[in-house]
Write a protein that holds these residues in place. Structure first.
Motif: not given
Length: 300
Positions: A246-267
Motif C-alpha cells: 500500500p505504501v510503495r508509491g511513496f518509496l521512490p521519493s523517500v529513497i531518492g530524496g533525503v535518505l538516498g542522498r545522505r547515505e550516498m554522501r556518507r559512502a
C-alpha cells in the motif's frame, strides 16, 4: 489442476542449484511433487536431484538461451507427460554505483533476471496452458522499492513483476494462474556475496527496520511453497512485505530524496577507496554464471 496439493504434479524450478531454488525443490518434493531442476551447475544440480529421490531430473541450461529453453521444455514434456508448475527463480546480482559499474555484469543481471524469465515463460507456457497450470515469478523487495547501488537488480526485478502481472491478465482465461513471489534479504549465497562489499553491507545495515536484517532461508521457502499450493497471485517470503504494497508509491521519493542522498554522501570515502575494484556478479551463483559463460566463449 488441484489448488490444494502438489502431490504428483510436475514442477520445474530454474536456478535450482543452490539457495532458494534448491531448498524449494526439496520442500516441494517432500510434498509429493515431481521435480525438474534447471540451472548452470551440473554437479550441484545432480547433488540436489539425488537428494530428492523419486523420478526427479535436471537439465543444464542458460535461461537466457531461448532455443535451449524451448528444447528443455519439449524434453521435460516428453519425459514426464505434462508440466503443472513453473517457478522462474534463476537470478544474479551486482552492486555499486551505476557510473562505476562493469557494463557486462550490469547487463547480465538484466539478461538473466528479466530476459531469462521471459525466455522461461515463452518455453514452458504452452505446457502450462495444456495443464491449466501455475507460473510463479520470483521477484524481490527490489521490485517494490528502489535502492541506490542496486540499479541493475531493481530494474530487473521491477521488470519481472510487471511482466508477470501482464501475463496473468493474458492467460487467466485459459486457466493458467500467474503469481509473483517477493523476498527481502534472505540468507543465500547471493546476499552473503553482496555483504562482502563494505559499502553495500553498511548501507543495508542503515535501512529502516525490518528491511535492515537478513532473514533465514527455510521459513521464506516454506511460505513460497505454500503460495504455490494455493496458486497465489502474490507470495511473500517475509510476512511484512505484504504491508509494503500500500505504501510503495511513496518509496521512490523517500529513497531518492533525503535518505538516498545522505547515505550516498556518507559512502563516498569507502567508494573512493574501492574505486578500482571490479564489481562483478556477487556470490557463488554469480561466479558460476561467469564461469559458464567463459567456458562457452572458449569452446571451439
Amino acid at each position: 489442476m488441484s489448488g490444494s496439493s502438489v502431490d504428483g504434479q510436475v514442477v520445474v524450478v530454474t536456478g535450482a542449484a543452490r539457495g532458494v531454488g534448491a531448498l524449494l525443490a526439496r520442500t516441494l518434493a517432500a510434498r509429493g511433487a515431481r521435480l525438474v531442476l534447471v540451472g548452470l551447475e551440473p554437479d550441484e544440480l545432480q547433488n540436489v536431484t539425488e537428494s530428492l529421490g523419486g523420478d526427479a531430473a535436471f537439465w543444464t541450461a542458460d535461461v537466457t538461451d531461448r532455443a535451449t529453453m524451448a528444447r528443455v521444455a519439449e524434453e521435460v514434456v516428453a519425459r514426464f507427460g505434462r508440466i503443472d508448475v513453473v517457478v522462474a527463480n534463476a537470478g544474479v546480482a551486482t552492486g555499486g554505483p551505476f557510473l562505476d559499474s562493469d557494463p557486462d555484469a550490469f547487463d547480465r543481471v538484466i539478461h538473466v533476471n528479466l530476459l531469462g524469465s521471459i525466455a522461461t515463460a515463452r518455453a514452458f507456457l504452452p505446457a502450462l496452458v495444456a495443464s491449466r497450470g501455475y507460473l510463479l515469478q520470483i521477484a524481490s523487495l527490489a521490485a517494490i522499492t528502489p535502492a541506490p547501488m542496486m540499479a541493475a537488480y531493481c530494474a530487473s526485478k521491477s521488470g519481472v513483476e510487471a511482466f508477470a502481472h501482464s501475463l496473468r491478465a493474458e492467460v487467466g482465461y485459459q486457466g493458467v494462474a500467474v503469481g509473483v513471489g517477493y523476498l527481502s534479504w534472505t540468507d543465500t549465497d547471493m546476499v552473503r556475496g553482496a555483504d562482502e562489499d563494505e559499502v553495500l553491507r553498511e548501507m543495508r545495515a542503515k535501512l529502516p527496520w525490518p528491511a535492515n536484517r537478513t532473514y533465514p532461508l527455510e521459513p521464506a521457502v516454506e511460505r513460497i511453497a505454500a503460495g504455490i499450493v494455493r496458486r497465489s497471485p502474490h507470495v511473500y517470503g517475509q510476512w511484512w512485505l505484504r504491508g509494503m504494497q500500500p505504501v510503495r508509491g511513496f518509496l521512490p521519493s523517500v529513497i531518492g530524496g533525503v535518505l538516498g542522498r545522505r547515505e550516498m554522501r556518507r559512502a563516498q570515502p569507502a567508494l573512493a577507496r574501492g574505486a578500482r575494484a571490479k564489481r562483478g556478479l556477487v556470490g557463488s551463483g554469480g561466479a558460476a554464471d561467469e564461469a559458464a559463460r567463459s567456458s562457452d566463449h572458449h569452446t571451439p
